[in-house]
Design an enzyme around this catalytic site. Structure first.
Site, PDB file in Angstrom:
ATOM      1  N   ASN A   1       9.681   4.782   2.617  1.00 55.83           N
ATOM      2  CA  ASN A   1       9.553   4.149   4.019  1.00 55.83           C
ATOM      3  C   ASN A   1      10.944   3.503   4.523  1.00 55.83           C
ATOM      4  OD1 ASN A   1       6.547   4.289   4.504  1.00 55.83           O
ATOM      5  ND2 ASN A   1       6.801   3.709   2.568  1.00 55.83           N
TER       6      ASN A   1
ATOM      7  N   HIS B   1       6.192   4.558  12.451  1.00 55.56           N
ATOM      8  CA  HIS B   1       6.179   4.468  11.239  1.00 55.56           C
ATOM      9  C   HIS B   1       7.230   5.388  10.580  1.00 55.56           C
ATOM     10  CE1 HIS B   1       4.000   4.008   7.134  1.00 55.56           C
ATOM     11  NE2 HIS B   1       4.659   4.982   6.736  1.00 55.56           N
TER      12      HIS B   1
ATOM     13  N   CYS C   1       4.508   9.555   0.058  1.00 56.02           N
ATOM     14  CA  CYS C   1       2.903   9.697   0.045  1.00 56.02           C
ATOM     15  C   CYS C   1       2.659  10.858  -1.103  1.00 56.02           C
ATOM     16  CB  CYS C   1       2.420  10.568   1.395  1.00 56.02           C
ATOM     17  SG  CYS C   1       0.873  11.162   1.405  1.00 56.02           S
TER      18      CYS C   1
ATOM     19  N   ARG D   1       0.738  -1.160  -0.063  1.00 54.74           N
ATOM     20  CA  ARG D   1      -0.040  -0.118  -0.013  1.00 54.74           C
ATOM     21  C   ARG D   1       0.764   1.354  -0.066  1.00 54.74           C
ATOM     22  NH1 ARG D   1      -0.578   4.795   2.515  1.00 54.74           N
ATOM     23  NH2 ARG D   1      -0.042   3.752   4.549  1.00 54.74           N
ATOM     24  N   ASP D   2       1.414   1.625   0.918  1.00 59.39           N
ATOM     25  CA  ASP D   2       2.333   2.757   1.263  1.00 59.39           C
ATOM     26  C   ASP D   2       3.479   2.855   0.048  1.00 59.39           C
ATOM     27  OD1 ASP D   2       3.176   5.317   2.140  1.00 59.39           O
ATOM     28  OD2 ASP D   2       3.750   4.445   4.294  1.00 59.39           O
TER      29      ASP D   2
ATOM     30  N   HIS E   1      10.321   7.274   8.093  1.00 63.95           N
ATOM     31  CA  HIS E   1      10.574   7.257   6.726  1.00 63.95           C
ATOM     32  C   HIS E   1      12.150   7.600   6.741  1.00 63.95           C
ATOM     33  CE1 HIS E   1       7.006   7.425   3.771  1.00 63.95           C
ATOM     34  NE2 HIS E   1       6.460   7.241   5.078  1.00 63.95           N
TER      35      HIS E   1
HETATM   36  P1  HMG Z   1     -13.164  14.659  -1.874  1.00 65.29           P
HETATM   37  O1  HMG Z   1     -13.001  14.944  -2.873  1.00 65.29           O
HETATM   38  O2  HMG Z   1     -13.432  15.824  -0.595  1.00 65.29           O
HETATM   39  O3  HMG Z   1     -14.397  13.762  -1.431  1.00 65.29           O
HETATM   40  O4  HMG Z   1     -12.039  13.950  -1.121  1.00 65.29           O
HETATM   41  P2  HMG Z   1     -15.989  13.834  -1.970  1.00 65.29           P
HETATM   42  O5  HMG Z   1     -16.875  13.187  -0.783  1.00 65.29           O
HETATM   43  O6  HMG Z   1     -16.298  14.985  -2.318  1.00 65.29           O
HETATM   44  O7  HMG Z   1     -15.801  12.711  -3.196  1.00 65.29           O
HETATM   45  C1  HMG Z   1     -15.480  13.022  -4.347  1.00 65.29           C
HETATM   46  C2  HMG Z   1     -15.624  11.792  -5.243  1.00 65.29           C
HETATM   47  O8  HMG Z   1     -14.885  10.791  -4.622  1.00 65.29           O
HETATM   48  C3  HMG Z   1     -17.054  11.246  -5.301  1.00 65.29           C
HETATM   49  O9  HMG Z   1     -16.995  10.690  -6.682  1.00 65.29           O
HETATM   50  C4  HMG Z   1     -16.915  10.480  -4.255  1.00 65.29           C
HETATM   51  O10 HMG Z   1     -17.939   9.265  -4.270  1.00 65.29           O
HETATM   52  C5  HMG Z   1     -15.579   9.476  -4.489  1.00 65.29           C
HETATM   53  P3  HMG Z   1     -17.804  11.349  -7.826  1.00 65.29           P
HETATM   54  O11 HMG Z   1     -19.230  11.762  -7.344  1.00 65.29           O
HETATM   55  O12 HMG Z   1     -17.028  12.620  -8.119  1.00 65.29           O
HETATM   56  O13 HMG Z   1     -17.538  10.402  -8.720  1.00 65.29           O
HETATM   57  N1  HMG Z   1     -15.012   9.075  -3.306  1.00 65.29           N
HETATM   58  C6  HMG Z   1     -14.774   7.753  -2.974  1.00 65.29           C
HETATM   59  N2  HMG Z   1     -14.668   6.859  -4.003  1.00 65.29           N
HETATM   60  C7  HMG Z   1     -13.975   5.518  -3.553  1.00 65.29           C
HETATM   61  N3  HMG Z   1     -13.756   5.465  -2.155  1.00 65.29           N
HETATM   62  C8  HMG Z   1     -13.743   6.584  -1.290  1.00 65.29           C
HETATM   63  C9  HMG Z   1     -14.322   7.737  -1.674  1.00 65.29           C
HETATM   64  N4  HMG Z   1     -14.854   8.926  -1.025  1.00 65.29           N
HETATM   65  C10 HMG Z   1     -15.230   9.726  -1.955  1.00 65.29           C
HETATM   66  N5  HMG Z   1     -13.151   6.305  -0.128  1.00 65.29           N
HETATM   67  C11 HMG Z   1     -11.268  11.883   0.238  1.00 65.29           C
HETATM   68  C12 HMG Z   1     -12.029  13.228   0.286  1.00 65.29           C
HETATM   69  C13 HMG Z   1     -10.851  11.380   1.636  1.00 65.29           C
HETATM   70  C14 HMG Z   1     -12.277  10.819  -0.345  1.00 65.29           C
HETATM   71  C15 HMG Z   1      -9.756  12.135  -0.371  1.00 65.29           C
HETATM   72  O14 HMG Z   1      -9.276  13.281   0.092  1.00 65.29           O
HETATM   73  C16 HMG Z   1      -8.863  10.914  -0.319  1.00 65.29           C
HETATM   74  O15 HMG Z   1      -9.314   9.906  -0.942  1.00 65.29           O
HETATM   75  N6  HMG Z   1      -7.998  11.143   0.084  1.00 65.29           N
HETATM   76  C17 HMG Z   1      -6.751   9.794   0.344  1.00 65.29           C
HETATM   77  C18 HMG Z   1      -5.645  10.475   0.084  1.00 65.29           C
HETATM   78  C19 HMG Z   1      -4.496   9.203   0.274  1.00 65.29           C
HETATM   79  O16 HMG Z   1      -4.964   8.138  -0.014  1.00 65.29           O
HETATM   80  N7  HMG Z   1      -3.481   9.661   0.689  1.00 65.29           N
HETATM   81  C20 HMG Z   1      -2.422   8.558   1.128  1.00 65.29           C
HETATM   82  C21 HMG Z   1      -2.592   7.698   2.326  1.00 65.29           C
HETATM   83  S1  HMG Z   1      -2.179   8.658   3.809  1.00 65.29           S
HETATM   84  C22 HMG Z   1      -0.407   8.337   3.626  1.00 65.29           C
HETATM   85  O17 HMG Z   1       0.018   7.800   2.931  1.00 65.29           O
HETATM   86  C23 HMG Z   1       0.448   8.546   4.907  1.00 65.29           C
HETATM   87  C24 HMG Z   1       0.565   7.408   5.791  1.00 65.29           C
HETATM   88  O18 HMG Z   1       1.204   6.402   5.016  1.00 65.29           O
HETATM   89  C25 HMG Z   1       1.649   7.716   6.901  1.00 65.29           C
HETATM   90  C26 HMG Z   1       3.032   7.981   6.570  1.00 65.29           C
HETATM   91  O19 HMG Z   1       3.459   7.526   5.586  1.00 65.29           O
HETATM   92  O20 HMG Z   1       3.728   8.683   7.273  1.00 65.29           O
HETATM   93  C27 HMG Z   1      -0.685   6.601   6.458  1.00 65.29           C
HETATM   94 MG    MG Z   2       5.019   6.067   4.989  1.00 66.51          MG
END
Ligand code: HMG
Ligand code: MG
Length: 364
Positions: free
Chosen positions: A308, A266, A299, A47-48, A268
Site C-alpha cells: 500500500n 485506497h 493482498c 491488517r492490510d 497501492h
Molecule cells: P469458503 O472456503 O468458501 O468458506 O471461503 P466456507 O463457508 O466453505 O467455510 C470453509 C471453512 O472456513 C469452514 O471451516 C468455516 O467454518 C470457516 P471448516 O468447517 O472447514 O473447519 N470459515 C471461517 N472461519 C473463521 N472466520 C470466518 C470464516 N468463514 C468461514 N469468517 C471465505 C469463503 C469468505 C470465508 C474465504 O474466502 C475468506 O476468508 N476470504 C478472505 C480472503 C481475504 O481475507 N483476502 C484479503 C482481504 S481483501 C484485500 O486485502 C483487499 C483490500 O485490502 C483492498 C485493497 O487492498 O485494495 C480490502
Molecule cells: Mg491494500
C-alpha cells in the site's frame, strides 16, 4: 439497450430511494469541503500491511504496532480481519487483538476507531463474541464515549468476477448478499457499529487486467451504500491506477450520485502512481485516504501487487500541499523503521528513510 448503457438512469432512480432509506447524517456541502484542508488518513498496516507476511507475526508485535501507531495522531487503525484462517493464516489472532484493544485501550492523543474485516456472519459472530464479553468497553453511535475506542467492521467486495472468486470463493452478487446480513447485524443494537465497504481492484485486476468497468464499480458502491455502509473504500489493489483512470472512476461515481464524503481512496504504489492518483482524488474533493506504515502490504489473492502507499509518504505529501492530517510525521517514521526491523526487511517508505536519515545527520 445494453445493461451498462441504462445504468446511469437506473442509478439516478436509486438516489431518492437512498435518501429516504438511509440513516440521516449531516455532511458539509461540496463548496465547504473544498475550503477545508483537513484530511483523514486511515492506517491499514496492522491488517492490510501484515496479512501478506509469509512468517506469522507474533501477537505481541502486532499489538505493539497498533499501540505505537495509536500515539501518532492517526484517527483510524485497521487492526485485524475475521476471515477464515485457512485463507489468511496471518489474521488468525484477530480475536485476541480486538480483545486487547477493548480491555487495554492503547493510549492515544484522541479517541480512536479500530476497524476489522468480516466477510460473512461467521466472522462477524466471532467479533461479536469478543464484544459480548466486554459490553461496555467501546463507544457506540447511540452511546458515544470519548474515553472508549470506537469500532468499525469492513466488508470487501470486488470489481471483477475473477477476483471475487479468488478472494472470496463467491461471485460478486453472492458476496453482496452475504454482506447484506453482515452490514445489518453490525449496525443493529446493541453493537451499532460503523461499517466500511471496500471494493477491490477498481482500477485494474490481476486476472482481468485493465478491463474493469467504472460503471460496475459505481453500481456495486451504490448497492453497498443502499445496504447501509457508512463509507466506500475504493481499492486500487494492484496499483495499476493512473491519473486519468482515477479521474474517470471518480467522475463516474459522482454521476451515479455518490458523494465524496462517502468515499475513501485506497491506493497501492506498485507502479509509483499512488500519490499522483491521490492528488487527482484530492482535487476531486475526496478527503479520506488509506495508507500503510512503511508501505507494508499486498493482498494474498492479488499476485504481484506490492505494498500500500506508505503512511509516511502520504503524511509528507499532504503536508507539502498544506493539508492537515493531524499525524506526527516523525512519529510514524519511527514506527515504520521499528516494524521494518521487526519483520526483517528494509523500510519501504522513501519519506520515512529521508526523515530518519536527516535526523541522524543532525545528531552527528
Ligand atoms: P469458503 O472456503 O468458501 O468458506 O471461503 P466456507 O463457508 O466453505 O467455510 C470453509 C471453512 O472456513 C469452514 O471451516 C468455516 O467454518 C470457516 P471448516 O468447517 O472447514 O473447519 N470459515 C471461517 N472461519 C473463521 N472466520 C470466518 C470464516 N468463514 C468461514 N469468517 C471465505 C469463503 C469468505 C470465508 C474465504 O474466502 C475468506 O476468508 N476470504 C478472505 C480472503 C481475504 O481475507 N483476502 C484479503 C482481504 S481483501 C484485500 O486485502 C483487499 C483490500 O485490502 C483492498 C485493497 O487492498 O485494495 C480490502
Ligand atoms: Mg491494500
Amino acid at each position: 439497450m445494453s445493461r451498462l448503457a441504462t445504468l446511469p438512469r437506473r442509478l439516478a432512480l436509486l438516489r431518492p430511494l437512498r435518501r429516504t432509506t438511509c440513516t440521516a447524517r449531516s455532511y458539509s456541502t461540496a463548496s465547504e469541503q473544498r475550503l477545508d484542508n483537513r484530511v483523514k488518513i486511515v492506517e491499514v498496516g496492522p491488517r492490510d500491511g501484515l496479512q501478506n507476511e509469509k512468517n506469522i507475526v507474533p501477537l505481541a508485535t502486532k499489538i505493539e504496532l497498533i499501540e505505537r501507531l495509536a500515539k501518532t495522531g492517526l484517527q483510524t487503525i485497521e487492526a485485524g480481519s475475521f476471515v477464515a484462517p485457512k485463507w489468511v493464516p496471518q489474521m488468525a489472532n484477530s480475536s485476541e487483538i480486538l480483545s486487547h484493544i477493548l480491555t487495554t485501550p492503547p493510549p492515544s492523543p484522541h479517541p480512536l476507531t479500530y476497524s476489522f474485516l468480516a466477510p460473512n456472519m461467521k466472522g462477524l459472530s466471532n467479533a461479536f463474541s469478543i464484544l459480548d464479553a466486554n459490553p461496555s468497553s467501546f463507544s457506540t453511535e447511540s452511546n458515544p464515549s470519548p474515553s472508549k475506542p470506537s469500532l468499525e467492521m469492513a466488508v470487501f467486495a470486488s470489481a471483477t468476477e475473477t477476483f471475487s472468486q479468488k478472494n472470496l470463493n463467491a461471485s460478486i452478487a453472492a458476496s453482496l448478499e452475504a454482506f447484506r446480513a453482515v452490514i445489518s447485524a453490525a449496525k443493529e443494537t446493541p453493537y451499532n457499529l460503523r461499517v466500511r465497504g471496500y471494493i477491490s481492484v477498481v482500477l485494474g485486476c490481476p486476472f482481468e487486467g485493465y478491463d474493469v468497468s467504472p460503471h460496475r464499480v459505481a453500481e456495486i458502491a451504490t448497492g453497498l451504500l443502499e445496504m447501509g455502509v457508512d463509507e466506500i473504500a475504493l481499492g486500487d489493489t494492484t496499483g495499476m491506477g493512473t491519473a486519468p483512470r482515477t479521474k474517470d472512476l471518480l467522475n463516474c461515481l459522482r454521476s451515479a450520485g455518490i458523494r465524496n464524503e462517502d468515499v475513501a481512496m485506497h491506493f497501492h504504489d506498485t507502479y509509483g502512481q499512488a500519490l499522483v492518483n491521490t492528488a487527482v482524488a484530492l482535487e476531486h474533493g475526496i478527503r479520506t485516504f488509506d495508507a500503510s506504515v512503511s508501505g507494508l502490504g499486498g493482498c494474498p489473492y492479488s499476485p504481484g501487487a506490492t505494498g500500500n502507499v506508505a503512511t509516511e509518504d502520504m503524511v509528507y505529501f499532504m503536508e507539502s500541499l498544506g493539508m492537515d492530517a493531524g499525524v506526527d510525521l516523525d512519529g510514524v517514521a519511527e514506527v515504520g523503521e521499528w516494524i521494518s526491523k521487526e519483520l526483517g526487511r528494509g523500510n519501504g517508505s522513501t519519506v520515512g528513510r529521508a526523515v530518519l536519515g536527516r535526523r541522524k545527520r543532525k545528531q552527528e
